[in-house]
Scaffold this motif. Structure first.
Motif, mmCIF file in Angstrom:
data_model
loop_
_atom_site.group_PDB
_atom_site.id
_atom_site.type_symbol
_atom_site.label_atom_id
_atom_site.label_comp_id
_atom_site.label_asym_id
_atom_site.label_seq_id
_atom_site.Cartn_x
_atom_site.Cartn_y
_atom_site.Cartn_z
ATOM 1 N N ALA A 324 0.820 -1.215 0.000
ATOM 2 C CA ALA A 324 0.000 0.000 0.000
ATOM 3 C C ALA A 324 0.852 1.261 0.000
ATOM 4 N N ASP A 325 1.991 1.182 0.695
ATOM 5 C CA ASP A 325 2.861 2.367 0.801
ATOM 6 C C ASP A 325 3.769 2.545 -0.405
ATOM 7 N N THR A 326 3.791 1.533 -1.290
ATOM 8 C CA THR A 326 4.707 1.569 -2.435
ATOM 9 C C THR A 326 4.004 2.163 -3.644
ATOM 10 N N SER A 327 4.526 3.259 -4.104
ATOM 11 C CA SER A 327 3.950 3.898 -5.294
ATOM 12 C C SER A 327 4.655 3.443 -6.569
ATOM 13 N N ASN A 328 5.835 2.849 -6.396
ATOM 14 C CA ASN A 328 6.633 2.391 -7.541
ATOM 15 C C ASN A 328 6.162 1.004 -7.978
ATOM 16 N N ASN A 329 5.619 0.907 -9.177
ATOM 17 C CA ASN A 329 5.071 -0.366 -9.661
ATOM 18 C C ASN A 329 6.142 -1.385 -10.039
ATOM 19 N N PHE A 330 7.414 -0.962 -10.056
ATOM 20 C CA PHE A 330 8.484 -1.875 -10.459
ATOM 21 C C PHE A 330 9.133 -2.588 -9.273
ATOM 22 N N LEU A 331 8.754 -2.232 -8.055
ATOM 23 C CA LEU A 331 9.325 -2.883 -6.873
ATOM 24 C C LEU A 331 8.685 -4.252 -6.693
ATOM 25 N N ARG A 332 9.496 -5.311 -6.686
ATOM 26 C CA ARG A 332 8.969 -6.674 -6.651
ATOM 27 C C ARG A 332 8.945 -7.269 -5.252
ATOM 28 N N PHE A 367 4.091 -8.972 -12.964
ATOM 29 C CA PHE A 367 5.494 -8.959 -13.395
ATOM 30 C C PHE A 367 5.824 -10.018 -14.448
ATOM 31 N N GLY A 368 4.828 -10.644 -15.015
ATOM 32 C CA GLY A 368 5.080 -11.733 -15.965
ATOM 33 C C GLY A 368 5.813 -11.317 -17.219
ATOM 34 N N HIS A 369 5.828 -10.031 -17.516
ATOM 35 C CA HIS A 369 6.502 -9.559 -18.726
ATOM 36 C C HIS A 369 7.992 -9.353 -18.519
ATOM 37 N N LEU A 370 8.452 -9.430 -17.272
ATOM 38 C CA LEU A 370 9.872 -9.182 -16.988
ATOM 39 C C LEU A 370 10.716 -10.432 -17.247
ATOM 40 N N ALA A 371 11.941 -10.211 -17.714
ATOM 41 C CA ALA A 371 12.848 -11.337 -17.999
ATOM 42 C C ALA A 371 13.220 -12.098 -16.734
ATOM 43 N N CYS A 372 13.128 -11.427 -15.570
ATOM 44 C CA CYS A 372 13.528 -12.056 -14.309
ATOM 45 C C CYS A 372 12.412 -12.882 -13.675
ATOM 46 N N PHE A 373 11.222 -12.922 -14.286
ATOM 47 C CA PHE A 373 10.085 -13.600 -13.650
ATOM 48 C C PHE A 373 10.398 -15.063 -13.348
ATOM 49 N N THR A 374 10.959 -15.775 -14.306
ATOM 50 C CA THR A 374 11.204 -17.213 -14.129
ATOM 51 C C THR A 374 12.178 -17.478 -12.984
ATOM 52 N N GLN A 413 5.506 -11.620 -21.717
ATOM 53 C CA GLN A 413 4.651 -12.633 -21.091
ATOM 54 C C GLN A 413 4.679 -13.937 -21.885
ATOM 55 N N SER A 414 4.706 -13.843 -23.198
ATOM 56 C CA SER A 414 4.770 -15.058 -24.025
ATOM 57 C C SER A 414 6.081 -15.801 -23.799
ATOM 58 N N ILE A 415 7.174 -15.038 -23.692
ATOM 59 C CA ILE A 415 8.487 -15.664 -23.431
ATOM 60 C C ILE A 415 8.485 -16.319 -22.057
ATOM 61 N N THR A 416 7.905 -15.646 -21.067
ATOM 62 C CA THR A 416 7.832 -16.217 -19.716
ATOM 63 C C THR A 416 7.100 -17.547 -19.728
ATOM 64 N N LEU A 417 6.013 -17.625 -20.488
ATOM 65 C CA LEU A 417 5.242 -18.873 -20.583
ATOM 66 C C LEU A 417 6.119 -20.007 -21.111
ATOM 67 N N LEU A 418 6.922 -19.717 -22.132
ATOM 68 C CA LEU A 418 7.805 -20.742 -22.691
ATOM 69 C C LEU A 418 8.922 -21.119 -21.717
ATOM 70 N N LYS A 419 9.432 -20.117 -21.003
ATOM 71 C CA LYS A 419 10.505 -20.378 -20.041
ATOM 72 C C LYS A 419 10.010 -21.217 -18.864
ATOM 73 N N GLN A 459 24.400 -1.940 -28.895
ATOM 74 C CA GLN A 459 24.870 -2.488 -27.624
ATOM 75 C C GLN A 459 23.714 -2.919 -26.720
ATOM 76 N N GLU A 460 22.499 -2.454 -26.995
ATOM 77 C CA GLU A 460 21.352 -2.777 -26.141
ATOM 78 C C GLU A 460 20.778 -4.142 -26.507
ATOM 79 N N SER A 461 20.278 -4.851 -25.502
ATOM 80 C CA SER A 461 19.641 -6.147 -25.746
ATOM 81 C C SER A 461 18.339 -5.941 -26.515
ATOM 82 N N MET A 462 18.143 -6.786 -27.503
ATOM 83 C CA MET A 462 16.921 -6.685 -28.299
ATOM 84 C C MET A 462 15.770 -7.386 -27.587
ATOM 85 N N HIS A 463 14.574 -6.987 -27.899
ATOM 86 C CA HIS A 463 13.399 -7.626 -27.323
ATOM 87 C C HIS A 463 13.243 -9.030 -27.908
ATOM 88 N N GLY A 464 13.132 -10.017 -27.021
ATOM 89 C CA GLY A 464 12.909 -11.396 -27.463
ATOM 90 C C GLY A 464 14.162 -12.182 -27.782
#
Length: 1009
Positions: A324-332, A367-374, A413-419, A459-464
């Motif tokens: 409730a006190d966390t306004s940052n949606n990225f804090l897991r 958080f299912g769309h994040l690469a770290c979910f698995t 999210q699709s990648i997470t499902l496969l992982k 130099q940046e990681s590509m999506h997928g």
């Protein structure tokens, strides 16, 4: 002293500065010219001599530099004047250190401190010398003297750190900690403490003695020294928990989480305190950052049901408050906290699987769309039964219809499902057709979403990007199940395609290193390993991907470069580590002092470092085995292998560290010793990265123990063979010959013991296999060692005066026949087992290379010695009954002929594959990945890749990706594979031709005897 007058050994700075400027700009000849002029004016100045020594060392004239340094040292000792300043001593120290004579630098400072016992500058120089030598006791003694001299807090802490190092890294007992505590307590009573690091050191001393109450009291008294509140609270919480005051500790961790709500480690500590889980706080519960443990069990039997319910409820309420006190949606952390609470309830029997699955679904929706979910949920999936894991996967699939409308989130999210499917291990249960479909789906998803990355920097990681790694894993599993080479080739094509699009994806490169290694295209594997650009400590953590394969390959130049670069880094780090440690002392960062020394100790005990130190000289012996004089020169530089003999004796008690990053290895080869691609298929698509250190350690010890005997056994075999045909050799031989024979027999016994047999039994086994009475399979994975044993046994038998020859009764082969027969059986079997080199990965090629470059090479050395000894020296004529009439001479001649014919067979096989036309090889590869009207088998992936650049929309993809797609050519990849395999075969052929030339020269020499 001279330093009081602003001089160095009485020399004005204006005369010295040009020399240092020339040294710094690497103009060493100019520096030497200035130095010579300076010495002409100040011939008895130790500093002037020290400067000249620095210049000579930088010019590579080590012997001259040492001689000049010793002259300067002698002048210092003889000179009773005050011309003994720290600048002169530190300059000498530089030279002695670079020449690996640290003891001489220490002696200089020790002498200076004896003459000027109250000079703090000299005492600090002496302390620095002891730091470089890792002499913790002398560090402590010198620091105490400085503390007594000036009473500064920093010198007391230098002494205390030296005591800690004696306990942690030396042989010091824990009673020393009591001494350190006493020193600090006395200082605090009279002067208090004034540095944060001083308080941290004091508390660590108390904590190591389990004096948590005293540590808490000191923290309460001097805690204001710690400027960061969270750091102070973490320390307080840890001490309270270790003291057993879990209630107070949980309150402290609550405060930390209120200040830093995304601190996951802190939340785990909070929950363990709330549930009074002592396992998190025992002294052995330290985490290995390289090989983390996965703890899924937890026993809280001492809590009643009511206590457990009450505390879990408190934890749930606290987590809800954090959310409730966390306004940052990225804090897991607050949401992971919910999962951990549900896991604890399940383990305690207060919950069912469905509630944990529901919490996992909620976490996926956020958080299912994040690469770290698995990786986040892996710990929680481990407590679910296989059926419940499958249920969770089905719910995720059902939820996939309501994926995010944002393309990037939907892709994640699709990648997470496969992982998740890969993680829970359901993949290997799927039919082949569904697995193929899964790989196709991954590749198509990657291609469809390429436009999402058009604006990203190279130099940046590509999506997928993970999709291609996952597709590769599926295709490799299809190869394991069907043994269809086409799937293996498609796995390579997918990764090469990905690297064409973006060449910086290290995951693709590592997978290719292992795939090309298995295929026999080790030159390509090495190229991709070099493309990882691993420098410094990465050479220690990443080299396990390529080094084991290179050690058994014919790519000797590349292997030599790999070993040189690795050993250079390690040796330079050991030299620089002392500088960093002393720097940490000077900057009063005492926790870093401990860290630097422990890190250096860890690297020094590295199993890879040990292996490299053993393999490097063995490589030199292999490279020079065709020329006996060059081989003897190498052995002389290795001190006849005596050092390695000592290493073989010590390896059993030597502690080893394993710094390899196992997490980065592919599933099919979790360690260098395991390779599931060799079959049979074991039904796995995901190999849990369990801690495999124990198995790895046993293998490393076994390999090092055997290989460290080789240089000495080769040396003794050469000596034995040389003595066997000496004209002046009597029946009983000389004493030195007896010593050679005795030592070689002793080492043969050790070698046989390592193979699991007594010496007599090992001889019997080797004889049985050579005569066909026993199968080659009895050698198992130790085939090379068995043949080495046979070669050295034959060499010993040449000069042994014990009646142990197998044919003493005329019924069996002589030892020469045993070696020739074993080599012939093993080599011809390996050649026969290898089919088309392109169509099939060649697991037997490395062992064929080893057979030719190790036992056969050592046997060739023995024959060279025999031939050399049989030749008449100078112009002396042979006497009647000369050597060419002896049975031994005939055996040597027959053996040379047999081995030469054997190597010619290997060369003939190599030429057959090298000379096969490129178009024929290309057809083999491409036909394996084309369906040609068939409904099953590989081909779908290749067809998609082949047509991927047929219709390119540059507006959607952007210029960089469009250009990369246009440059993509599957045929070019196939040609590269052919070239890579030919490179390896060419190098092997070069080795074989060198041996044939050497053996033919021996035949020519024997004809002249």
């Amino acid at each position: 002293m001279a330093s009081k007058f602003g001089l160095a050994g009485g020399i004005p700075e204006r005369r010295v500065r040009p020399i240092w400027d020339a040294i710094d700009s690497r103009q060493f000849k100019n520096a030497l010219k200035h130095s010579t002029a300076l010495l002409a004016k100040y011939p008895t100045s130790p500093y002037a001599l020290a400067l000249k020594a620095v210049i000579l060392e930088r010019m590579g004239k080590s012997d001259d530099a040492l001689s000049v340094s010793l002259n300067a040292k002698d002048l210092l000792y003889k000179n009773d004047s005050n011309l003994m300043d720290d600048l002169t001593l530190s300059t000498l120290q530089i030279v002695f250190q670079r020449l690996d004579h640290l003891d001489l630098a220490t002696n200089c400072y020790d002498h200076a401190c004896g003459k000027f016992p109250n000079n703090l500058e000299l005492m600090m120089g002496l302390f620095n010398c002891h730091v470089r030598e890792y002499s913790f006791v002398k560090q402590q003694q010198t620091a105490i003297k400085m503390y007594k001299l000036v009473g500064e807090e920093r010198f007391l802490l230098w002494a205390v750190c030296s005591i800690q190092l004696q306990v942690l890294c030396g042989n010091g007992g824990e009673k020393l900690l009591f001494l350190a505590e006493g020193l600090l307590k006395k200082h605090v009573a009279s002067h208090s403490l004034h540095e944060p690091e001083a308080l941290i050191v004091y508390i660590s001393i108390l904590e190591q003695q389990a004096k948590y109450g005293d540590a808490l009291e000191m923290l309460s008294k001097l805690g204001s020294l710690l400027m960061i509140e969270v750091d102070k609270l973490r320390m307080q919480g840890r001490l309270l928990a270790r003291q057993g005051d879990f209630a107070a500790a949980s309150k402290i961790y609550e405060k930390i989480l209120q200040l830093s709500s995304d601190d996951w480690e802190c939340f785990l500590h909070y929950l363990s305190c709330l549930l009074e889980d002592e396992s998190s706080w025992c002294n052995g519960a330290t985490d290995d950052p390289i090989h983390p443990k996965k703890i899924v069990d937890c026993k809280l039997l001492h809590l009643t049901d009511e206590e457990f319910d009450s505390r879990i409820l408190d934890a749930s309420n606290f987590v809800q408050k954090l959310q409730a006190d966390t306004s940052n949606n990225f804090l897991r952390c607050p949401y992971l906290g919910n999962l951990e609470i549900e896991r604890q309830k399940l383990l305690y029997g207060k919950n069912n699987d469905d509630e944990l699955i529901e919490s996992l679904m909620q976490y996926f929706s956020r958080f299912g769309h994040l690469a770290c979910f698995t990786s986040d949920v892996e710990k929680f999936l481990l407590v679910l039964s296989p059926d419940k894991k499958t249920k969770f996967l089905e719910k995720l699939r059902g939820n996939s219809r309501s994926l995010s409308t944002e393309p990037i989130k939907a892709l994640g999210q699709s990648i997470t499902l496969l992982k998740i499917q890969e993680l829970i291990g359901n993949m290997y249960k799927l039919p082949v057709v569904e697995l193929e479909s899964s790989a196709v789906q991954m590749l198509e998803m990657y291609l469809k979403n390429l436009p999402l990355s058009k604006d990203l920097d190279l130099q940046e990681s590509m999506h997928g990007e993970e999709l291609l790694s996952m597709a590769c894993n599926v295709l490799v599993q299809l190869f394991c199940r069907t043994r269809n080479f086409g799937y293996f080739m498609e796995a390579i094509m997918v990764l090469e395609f990905g690297l064409t699009i973006r060449r910086y994806v290290w995951q693709y490169k590592i997978l290719l290193v292992h795939l090309y290694s298995h295929l026999g295209a080790l030159s390509l594997a090495y190229e991709w390993y070099k493309a990882l650009d691993g420098k410094n400590i990465l050479m220690e953590t990443v080299s396990h991907h390529i080094l084991p394969q290179m050690l058994v390959s014919p790519l000797w130049m590349d292997l030599n470069n790999l070993l040189i670069d690795y050993l250079k880094f390690m040796d330079e780090h050991f030299r620089e580590s002392a500088d960093l440690t002393f720097l940490a002392y000077r900057h009063r960062n005492y926790s870093k002092v401990i860290e630097f020394v422990q890190f250096k100790e860890r690297l020094q005990h590295s199993n890879q470092y040990l292996m490299a130190r053993v393999e490097s000289p063995i490589l030199q012996l292999k490279q020079n085995a065709d020329n006996i004089e060059e081989e003897e020169s190498v052995l002389e530089s290795l001190k006849s292998g005596i050092h390695f003999l000592e290493l073989s004796k010590e390896i059993g008690s030597k502690s080893l560290t394993f710094n390899e990053d196992w997490q980065s290895r592919p599933w099919w080869t979790p360690t260098p010793e395991k390779n599931y691609l060799l079959g049979p298929f074991e039904g796995i698509s995901y190999c849990p990265k369990e801690n495999l250190v124990e198995e790895r350690e046993a293998n490393v010890r076994r390999v090092v123990e055997r290989k460290s005997l080789l240089p000495r056994m080769i040396y003794l075999s050469i000596q034995s063979a040389s003595a066997s045909l000496k004209e002046n050799l009597k029946v009983n031989g000389s004493m030195s010959d007896k010593n050679i024979s005795s030592e070689l027999k002793h080492l043969l016994g050790q070698y046989a013991k390592m193979l699991g047999f007594s010496l007599s039994d090992a001889i019997e086994v080797a004889m049985g296999v050579s005569k066909g009475q026993k199968s080659l399979e009895i050698f198992g994975a130790d085939m090379i060692d068995w043949l080495n044993f046979a070669v050295f046994f034959n060499a010993w038998n040449l000069n042994s005066h014990e009646v142990v020859q197998p044919n003493v009764d005329g019924s069996g082969p002589c030892t020469w026949d045993i070696v020739n027969s074993l080599l012939k059986k093993c080599i011809l079997e390996r050649i026969g087992s290898m089919e088309s080199h392109i169509c099939c990965p060649q697991s037997d090629l490395p062992s064929l290379v080893q057979l030719v470059t190790e036992p056969l090479a050592w046997h060739n050395l023995v024959m060279q010695c025999c031939v050399r000894s049989s030749l008449p020296s100078g112009k002396k004529k042979k006497k009647s009954g000369s050597t060419d009439q002896s049975p031994l001479s005939h055996r040597v001649r027959d053996s040379i002929q047999s081995i030469c014919g054997l190597v010619e067979e290997v060369a003939k096989w190599l030429k057959h594959h090298i000379n096969r036309s490129e178009d024929e090889n290309l057809d083999i590869i491409l036909s394996s990945v084309r369906r040609n009207g068939q409904d099953e088998g590989p081909g779908q992936i290749f067809q998609i890749l082949e047509t991927s650049n047929a219709s390119i929309n540059e507006t959607q993809l952007g210029d960089r990706i469009s250009q990369a797609l246009k440059s993509w050519s599957p045929v070019s990849v196939a040609r590269k594979i052919i070239t890579g395999q030919r490179t390896v075969l060419d190098k092997f052929l070069g080795i074989c031709e060198s041996k044939i030339k050497s053996l033919q020269a021996l035949q020519h020499q024997m004809a002249q005897v």
